[in-house]
Scaffold this motif. Structure first.
Motif, PDB file in Angstrom:
ATOM      1  N   SER A 118       0.831  -1.203   0.000  1.00 12.93           N
ATOM      2  CA  SER A 118       0.000   0.000   0.000  1.00 12.93           C
ATOM      3  C   SER A 118       0.868   1.256   0.000  1.00 12.93           C
ATOM      4  O   SER A 118       0.422   2.327   0.419  1.00 12.93           O
ATOM      5  CB  SER A 118      -0.930   0.017   1.223  1.00 12.93           C
ATOM      6  N   ASN A 157       0.614  -5.168   6.102  1.00 12.06           N
ATOM      7  CA  ASN A 157       0.195  -4.176   5.111  1.00 12.06           C
ATOM      8  C   ASN A 157       1.113  -2.972   5.266  1.00 12.06           C
ATOM      9  O   ASN A 157       1.060  -2.261   6.268  1.00 12.06           O
ATOM     10  CB  ASN A 157      -1.260  -3.769   5.306  1.00 12.06           C
ATOM     11  N   THR A 246      -2.730  -3.391  -2.970  1.00 14.42           N
ATOM     12  CA  THR A 246      -3.974  -3.196  -2.220  1.00 14.42           C
ATOM     13  C   THR A 246      -5.203  -3.556  -3.049  1.00 14.42           C
ATOM     14  O   THR A 246      -6.076  -4.320  -2.608  1.00 14.42           O
ATOM     15  CB  THR A 246      -4.091  -1.722  -1.783  1.00 14.42           C
TER      16      THR A 246
END
Length: 460
Positions: A118, A157, A246
């Protein structure tokens, strides 16, 4: 919007700090509109309040994960479904997702990792931050499904450091998912366990490159690694690792709920499903638009309200600032999918569509791009470290009336000597815009050299 730095927000942890930014109407306008076509990721999203787990479950959220665990779908069946969907990576390279998942060594005896990229730093791209802000649970579910398919128990993430509000929102969503039993040990009473963590970077563009991201995640300086070995065999902490974007993870729950073939039908052969395009520049309604792959660019431009102020379309960068620019006549005859844009002479990339009208100078536009890549080079490779500076300085001379015909020749030569000669693709990202602008707008560069000013009239 709140412009304080992440550090300032950590020191002032008032509950409304980042929520204030997320409810700003200027932020919401980017995706909360009725101009998507058959949306899958944005389906059912109507306001900033729809991010919560309760709202997500009302949109059939976590039903794909539930189906896998309760019906006993095997990891092989999940990967086969993703392969059948034709889903390609949405971060830039467009590599088939199901095939990438199949590279993970299933019988590896130690720890394996799953990483979501991300780190959205490509100029013109702002799709992933909207997903994290307003539909974070779809990413969590997608990652959990991917982890099950590859036999992975830990994931991260990695979120771009300059979108702190999105990072904070994702942390909240993680807390909700853990409390509801969608993350953690023995998920839904099954033998499957998956721990997911959020990690924020500090805004370095180079960390969008997957191996530089892994270095940063390990606490090191974010610089790309030599490949091979590839992350599937030697990734995070030297263990097998799969990295996806993402939006790629966000597409997975729909595929499992509705079937891979149906996802493929939404797009076109070899270009399955929908894609979120971040449209910016000289349009009436800049924002994110989720449309089926294969939709004509002319339709996307119409959805974005057309050209601002009635101006004429001059040029478009179709996939983020690192992709080759295309003239208006080519773009208006091109469909928005990987293969069509490649045939036109560019790449879909991250899906950032930068639209420019006839008042934009090609030389000045390239100057801005060249300066960005000069500043963002990590300096590890000589061709990129030295070459990006040369490119910027030469374009700067041309823009300011000090360029020569030799400079024009030298620009192309330097770009050619950078491309394909660096550890990662940042060198290519700096070189491709130079080569494309020279190819399509040579006359403007030549005019700058010969007349010491821009072709675009100063009164425009």
């Amino acid at each position: 919007m709140n412009s304080r730095t992440p550090e300032a927000k950590e020191e002032n942890v008032g509950a409304n700090d980042f929520r204030e930014a997320l409810t700003d109407v200027r932020v919401q306008e980017t995706c909360f509109h009725d101009r998507h076509i058959t949306p899958q990721i944005y389906a059912g999203l109507t306001s900033a309040a729809d991010w919560s787990i309760k709202a997500y479950e009302a949109r059939d959220g976590y039903q794909a994960l539930r189906r896998i665990l309760t019906e006993g779908l095997t990891p092989e069946q999940v990967i086969a479904e993703v392969k059948a969907s034709g889903l390609r990576g949405r971060g830039g390279a467009g590599f088939p997702t199901g095939l990438k998942w199949s590279f993970m060594p299933r019988q590896f005896p130690g720890q394996k990792y799953l990483v979501c990229n991300s780190d959205e730093g490509e100029p013109g791209t702002f799709k992933d931050r909207d997903i994290l802000r307003y539909n974070p649970h779809i990413v969590i579910e997608g990652m959990a499904i991917a982890a099950y398919a590859m036999g992975i128990s830990v994931g991260y993430n990695y979120i771009h450091g300059e979108i702190w509000d999105a990072y904070a929102r994702f942390e909240e969503a993680l807390d909700e998912a853990r409390a509801a039993g969608y993350l953690g040990e023995s998920i839904m009473g099954s033998a499957f366990s998956f721990q997911l963590h959020a990690f924020h970077g500090y805004g370095a563009y180079i960390c969008g490159e997957e191996t530089a991201l892994l270095e940063s995640l390990e606490g090191k300086k974010g610089q790309p690694r030599f490949k091979p070995p590839f992350p599937a065999s030697f990734g995070l902490y030297g263990k097998p690792t799969t990295i996806n974007n993402t939006e790629t993870f966000a597409a997975v729950p729909w595929i499992i709920r509705n079937g891979g073939p149906k996802f493929l039908e939404v797009g076109k052969p070899n270009n399955g499903g929908t894609k979120i395009f971040s449209v910016s520049g000289d349009v009436e309604r800049p924002g994110n638009y989720e449309i089926p792959l294969g939709t004509p660019f002319a339709k996307l431009l119409e959805l974005a309200g057309g050209m601002r102020g009635g101006h004429k379309l001059k040029m478009v960068i179709p996939g983020g600032s690192s992709m080759p620019v295309l003239p208006a006549e080519i773009m208006m005859a091109t469909d928005m999918d990987y293969d069509s844009i490649a045939k036109a002479g560019s790449m879909l990339g991250s899906g950032a569509v930068i639209v420019m009208n006839e008042t934009r100078c090609a030389v000045k536009s390239l100057l801005r791009l060249s300066y960005f890549y000069y500043e963002e080079s990590c300096g590890q490779c000589t061709p990129c470290r030295e070459g990006t500076g040369w490119l910027w300085r030469i374009v700067d001379r041309i823009e300011h009336g000090k360029g020569t015909h030799d400079d024009l020749k030298r620009l192309g030569e330097i770009a050619e000597n950078i491309q394909g000669r660096t550890i990662c693709a940042l060198g290519d990202a700096a070189a491709m815009p130079v080569k494309a602008f020279l190819k399509h707008y040579w006359s403007e560069f030549e005019h700058h050299v010969e007349h010491k000013h821009c072709m675009v009239p100063s009164y425009v």
